[in-house]
Design an enzyme around this catalytic site. Sequence first.
Site: not given
Length: 614
Positions: A325, A364, A370, A383
């Site tokens: 991420s 996710d 989320h 996210c």
Amino acid sequence: MYQATLKDYLRESRLFRARAITATLIILLLLLLLILHLAKLQIIDHAHFTTLSRDNRVKVEPLPPTRGLIYDRNGVILAQNLPTHSLEITPERVKDLDWTLQELGKLISISDNDRKRFNRLKSHQRRFESIPIRVQLSDEEVARFAVNRHLFPGVDIQAKLLRDYPLKDVTAHILGYVGRINKRELQTIDNSSYSGTTHIGKNGIEKYYEETLHGKVGLQQVEINALGRVIRILESKPPEPGADLHLTLDSALQRVAIESFGEESGAAVAIDPQTGDILAMVSKPGFDPNLFVEGISSADYNALQTSEEKPLFNRAIRGQYPPGSTIKPFIGLGGLESGVITATRKNYCPGFFQLPNHSHKYRDWKKAGHGAVDLYDAIAQSCDVYYYDLAQQMGIDKLAEYLAPFGFGEKTGVDITGELGGLLPAREWKRRSKNQPWYPGETLITGIGQGYFLTTPLQLASATATLASGGSRLQPRIVKSIRRNGEPDPREQPVSQQQQIARQSESHWDSIVEAMIQVTEGVRGTARLIRNEHYRIAGKTGTAQVFTIKQEEKYEEEKLEKKMRDHALFIAFAPADAPRIAVAVIVENGGHGGSVAAPIAKAIMDRYLLQDTR
């Protein structure tokens, strides 16, 4: 009846005279030949034999240069030359080598490793060159041999300078080390430049800057006696010492970074965004480079080679990891600049994403999802669903187009040996390397930094520094300045800009920075634990999978072996409004970027920003 025979005295006299004349002529002829030969030697060949005679007593010896020193940015010495004594044997002058080694062992301790190193060096060095049998002798050992030296022709004590790395494992992967010149290197180096030199840079800075550090060889003519010992120096041309290197590295910051890892393995790189200076570059665990200078023992080398922790592996420039991420700010910026998204437009995250007409669910990290998130929420809370959707809208070609200018998929060009380039996946790359088409699902996982995507910690730090500087990609550098022999001050190395990324809108870049600040300051930011009152941090956490989890499987970290757990990542720059340092941290099998990697980055930034000793 006996009849007496009369001698012919006249005939005998003539015969004697003829023989005498013949003998005299032969002697005269031989004497003439001798005189002619002597005349040739003394007159015609006088110059030639005078030279040979002089060469029997005059020897030309190379004078190896002193290797340049290496300092950190604050003048702390990182690589030096220490005086030492070694016991050396010249095989050509030793009649019985086995006896000599046996008797030497009674005076000075000679281990099996010493003998193995000696035999290895003897196999590829010339017989008239001296070879060390013991190095780093004590004063007592030097004195003991000196008393008995007359018993060992061809054996002598040599005073020399030995390379030493005082910080040992702290700088091992950056500096590299020097070692004895091997057979393969003998075939590639300029023998005249390395006459009398026994060591050469093997990796790291020592190898990259070998020509600069080595210097230039000198020569001297010496008069020797029948035993080969030097009587006096007739003529001398001194060597030119190697240049000293002053690094961008802060050794105190480097030590803090290493200590911050504790028992974990991984890498961390800190860069000044304004100059490209590498302030710290850690690969954990490390090793002691001093072991390699005179030849590492088989036991020590095998221990390093077979260790599961791979201490010889430079993770900072050769470790290739999925960025996870941490790639999201860069992709988010690409989405803004390309007009695919706006910073405030919300997408709904139910906890999974599906491609049209496909049943497969791309999950996710947060199973419940989320909810409605915009770009700020998507980066602060990391996210995945938001980025699956963004990646699908952009497509793999546009993703690669916007990521490439940050240096992903190519070497940074740092001045150190061994760097790898990572991998920025694209449609053409897959067709060329795997002869396969690109699939939509591969675009989705590229959007969260997984799949084929690979980056090194140095690449990730360089990209973060580029983001912090507003798009100015500078070539990372380790050597800040070079001071050559005779120069009073070090000569600064130029800052090299590799690319200035074109910006469609200043606000897009500001939005990404603000979103990264929310990572460390937001109520639900994934690295909110490192928030502090002294300076603001713009960061992004990341997790890189070590293995793929099947559709219906659940990732349960506590049930996995350490080596199967996810890698923890974190990138950051600070202060967020006027960046002075950019950091990338990867903790192998660390699990969570926010709780494991982020504190390491904070420790590095605290040391540099709050306890600045420059």
